[in-house]
Design an enzyme around this catalytic site. Structure first.
Site, PDB file in Angstrom:
ATOM      1  N   SER A 221       0.854  -1.225  -0.150  1.00  0.00           N
ATOM      2  CA  SER A 221       0.109   0.217  -0.064  1.00  0.00           C
ATOM      3  C   SER A 221       1.072   1.221   0.217  1.00  0.00           C
ATOM      4  CB  SER A 221      -0.938   0.249   1.175  1.00  0.00           C
ATOM      5  OG  SER A 221      -0.266  -0.336   2.344  1.00  0.00           O
ATOM      6  N   HIS A 268       1.860   4.581   4.489  1.00  0.00           N
ATOM      7  CA  HIS A 268       0.909   5.217   3.240  1.00  0.00           C
ATOM      8  C   HIS A 268       1.723   6.674   3.202  1.00  0.00           C
ATOM      9  CE1 HIS A 268      -2.742   2.742   4.004  1.00  0.00           C
ATOM     10  NE2 HIS A 268      -1.734   1.808   3.678  1.00  0.00           N
TER      11      HIS A 268
END
Length: 317
Positions: A221, A268
């Site tokens: 991610s 992230h």
């Protein structure tokens, strides 16, 4: 069209550079040399000579991506390969025990080593209590899991390709399927892959600095947030409509905030910033010596990330 003169041109009257016996007052818009009607080639503005048209065709952008990279024949291919690689790693982890897999421990990003419980997957012993459990020759429940500070430097990269739960790999690969081909179509294959890897490394470095030193992080991610950041930068540079990108970014932030206890917001954030920085290097490089500046800038960015990782490793050690 005028007929070519049979004799030499009158003194002081320009003559075609390819046909010296032909008078003309028309000049090539590119090189400014005089050209006769037979040598005129239509251009966007005015006319060009055959030499400039030939030179322009040699440097044609028809096989070039938006920012100088070679245009991919199939912009989906690299994403498919990355998806397959992630799937293979997930299958290998599943086949070797899933959450209990030693392969997952080997590939996951752990800033420092820790003593994990052999009988209770996901549980580990605080260092103050683990000194005897993980020593060689002991019969305790502890197994030592090496971290980056212990020399497992590969985890900075391998963690980006590592997933344990099927929902995790499925969600991330779906996002890669959506964003990857779009960015490769803009940047070309080599630059797309560079952005992906730099984003993944930036995510790992941010985890190294801001996450708990005894934690463990896996997943693509961070690199995917990097692709989103890169798409936003390139769309802004090209003045394209980026509303759908902003909507996806907002959705990603909401998911990260809601699931902050089990989702690495550090990864992230680091991936997004790394991808945006890498894309800015590519998109805003001047046309003159663009390729050299792009790859040199990406190399500098990578060196900075490695240096930051080394500084943090020295602190953790």
């Amino acid at each position: 069209m005028t007929q070519p003169s049979e004799g030499p041109a009158a003194t002081g009257v320009p003559t075609c550079y390819r046909h010296p016996d032909r008078e003309t007052w028309i000049r090539c818009q590119r090189c400014d040399r005089p050209i006769c009607p037979d040598c005129m080639r239509d251009a966007a503005v005015g006319f060009q000579c055959p030499s400039c048209v030939h030179q322009g065709n040699k440097g044609s952008r028809q096989n070039r991506a938006m920012y100088g990279g070679e245009r991919s024949a199939d912009p989906r291919l690299t994403s498919y390969v990355l998806i397959a690689l992630n799937a293979v790693v997930w299958l290998a982890i599943t086949a070797t025990g899933g959450a209990r897999s030693k392969l997952a421990d080997l590939l996951a990003l752990s800033p420092t080593g820790r003593c994990v419980s052999e009988s209770l997957p996901g549980q580990y012993y605080p260092d103050i209590h683990a000194s005897g459990l993980c020593e060689a020759g002991t019969s305790g429940d502890g197994l030592w899991q090496a971290g980056v500070a212990d020399g497992a430097w590969w985890q900075l990269v391998t963690s980006t390709f590592t997933h344990v739960e099927i929902w995790h790999v499925a969600m991330n690969m779906f996002a890669l399927f959506l964003f990857g081909p779009a960015l490769e179509g803009i940047l070309g294959r080599a630059r797309f892959l560079a952005v992906y890897l730099v984003s993944g490394l930036a995510a790992s470095v941010m985890v190294l600095w801001l996450s708990a030193s005894d934690g463990s992080t896996v997943g693509a991610s961070g690199a995917l947030f990097g692709l989103l950041g890169a798409l936003l930068v390139t769309a802004n540079k090209a003045r394209l409509n980026s509303q759908w990108l902003v909507q996806n970014l907002v959705l990603g932030v909401i998911v990260t905030v809601v699931g902050w206890q089990m989702i690495s917001w550090q990864g992230h954030l680091g991936g997004f910033l790394g991808g945006a920085a890498a894309a800015a290097v590519i998109a805003y490089a001047p046309r003159k010596r663009r390729t050299t500046i792009q790859w040199g800038g990406l190399a500098v960015l990578t060196v900075v990330l490695v240096w930051l990782a080394l500084v943090r490793i020295a602190q953790l050690g």
